[in-house]
Design a protein around this motif. Structure first.
Motif, PDB file in Angstrom:
ATOM      1  N   VAL A 119      20.115  53.799 -38.216  1.00  0.00           N
ATOM      2  CA  VAL A 119      20.852  54.847 -39.053  1.00  0.00           C
ATOM      3  C   VAL A 119      22.078  54.797 -38.150  1.00  0.00           C
ATOM      4  N   ILE A 120      22.345  55.088 -36.744  1.00  0.00           N
ATOM      5  CA  ILE A 120      23.194  55.591 -35.924  1.00  0.00           C
ATOM      6  C   ILE A 120      24.157  54.247 -35.648  1.00  0.00           C
ATOM      7  N   THR A 133      11.472  63.132 -49.189  1.00  0.00           N
ATOM      8  CA  THR A 133      12.910  62.763 -49.494  1.00  0.00           C
ATOM      9  C   THR A 133      13.215  61.565 -49.023  1.00  0.00           C
ATOM     10  N   ASP A 176       8.027  63.474 -45.449  1.00  0.00           N
ATOM     11  CA  ASP A 176       8.708  62.656 -45.900  1.00  0.00           C
ATOM     12  C   ASP A 176       9.076  62.334 -47.087  1.00  0.00           C
ATOM     13  N   ARG A 196      13.889  63.203 -35.970  1.00  0.00           N
ATOM     14  CA  ARG A 196      15.230  63.357 -36.370  1.00  0.00           C
ATOM     15  C   ARG A 196      16.304  63.112 -35.119  1.00  0.00           C
ATOM     16  N   ASP A 232      16.169  57.545 -44.393  1.00  0.00           N
ATOM     17  CA  ASP A 232      16.527  58.337 -43.202  1.00  0.00           C
ATOM     18  C   ASP A 232      17.808  58.828 -43.370  1.00  0.00           C
ATOM     19  N   LYS A 233      18.821  58.176 -43.860  1.00  0.00           N
ATOM     20  CA  LYS A 233      20.167  58.554 -43.783  1.00  0.00           C
ATOM     21  C   LYS A 233      20.288  59.992 -44.833  1.00  0.00           C
ATOM     22  N   ARG A 234      19.475  59.698 -46.028  1.00  0.00           N
ATOM     23  CA  ARG A 234      19.487  60.794 -47.016  1.00  0.00           C
ATOM     24  C   ARG A 234      18.749  61.835 -46.429  1.00  0.00           C
ATOM     25  N   ASP A 235      17.979  61.841 -45.478  1.00  0.00           N
ATOM     26  CA  ASP A 235      17.284  62.930 -45.043  1.00  0.00           C
ATOM     27  C   ASP A 235      17.795  63.627 -43.598  1.00  0.00           C
ATOM     28  N   SER A 236      18.821  62.977 -43.008  1.00  0.00           N
ATOM     29  CA  SER A 236      19.517  63.157 -41.737  1.00  0.00           C
ATOM     30  C   SER A 236      18.555  63.065 -40.786  1.00  0.00           C
ATOM     31  N   VAL A 237      17.803  61.798 -40.615  1.00  0.00           N
ATOM     32  CA  VAL A 237      16.932  61.579 -39.555  1.00  0.00           C
ATOM     33  C   VAL A 237      17.756  60.378 -38.870  1.00  0.00           C
ATOM     34  N   TYR A 238      18.024  60.539 -37.628  1.00  0.00           N
ATOM     35  CA  TYR A 238      19.100  59.815 -36.788  1.00  0.00           C
ATOM     36  C   TYR A 238      18.242  58.775 -36.210  1.00  0.00           C
TER      37      TYR A 238
END
Length: 222
Positions: free
Chosen positions: A206-207, A70, A68, A136, A196-202
């Motif tokens: 974030v959604i 990032t 984690d 993710r 989470d947005k930066r690391d593409s964790v949805y």
């Protein structure tokens, strides 16, 4: 190092894991109509299992931190790997030590506790680590975290159960717990939205965004 690890323990989750063991034990007393133990060894076994669950959590924290970086650079800049208060080699060693301590303590209680705590660690690894990194995916991530929580609760239950069996626990209770944990655990994701947005964790926040995420998860909790 001790101070850095202490501040990185995330005490709400420490109390949560201890609470899972405690609630599991209380459920066994309730559903099996047991009286409180009179043997000091029973209380000692419960305390050992409590520490096993906490060390399992601490081991999962360290493995999660490695994957984690990032996210933590954006939202958790005080973490040891980000501040470099502990070098990566030593931090990995602490994770291995905590992992082994959690298994050793569980093994002192019972073989069932050992398998359940090991199962928790497997779930934690699948949740955080590449190539799986299931955190993710919103629904899968919360279901996996919920299942891991249930494993800790079951360990507490079996440590008190006279027959070391789940036969007295209603089957629908597991479905209820799975729904409750799945509904409530995404609360922890709000503080990491930008990372989470930066690391593409949805995650759900974030959604759906912070406002609608709070409304959706708050409705689930209610």
């Amino acid at each position: 190092h001790f101070i850095a690890l202490y501040h990185n323990a995330r005490f709400p989750q420490v109390f949560y894991h201890g609470g899972l063991v405690s609630v599991g034990a209380l459920l066994a007393i309730h559903f099996e109509n047991l009286s409180l133990p009179t043997s000091h060894f029973s209380y000692l076994a419960f305390l050992i299992l409590l520490f096993s669950a906490v060390f399992a959590w601490l081991a999962s924290v360290i493995s999660n931190d490695f994957f984690d970086v990032t996210i933590d650079e954006k939202t958790n800049p005080t973490r040891p790997l980000i501040q470099k208060t502990i070098n990566t080699g030593a931090y990995r060693d602490y994770g291995i030590i905590f992992f082994l301590i959690s298994l050793l303590l569980a093994a002192l209680v019972s073989s069932q506790a050992l398998l359940l705590i090991f199962g928790y660690q497997v779930c934690a690894w699948l949740y955080s680590a590449a190539p799986f990194r299931l955190k993710r995916f919103p629904l899968i991530a919360t279901l996996l975290a919920s299942f891991a929580s249930i494993l800790i609760l079951v360990a507490g239950y079996l440590s008190v159960s006279e027959n070391h069996s789940l036969a007295s626990l209603p089957n629908h209770f597991f479905l209820y717990l799975l729904f409750v944990f799945t509904a409530c655990l995404p609360i922890k994701d709000f503080k990491d939205i930008s990372g989470d947005k930066r690391d593409s964790v949805y995650t759900l926040p974030v959604i759906f965004g912070e406002t609608w995420g709070k409304r959706i998860i708050g409705s689930f909790v209610l």
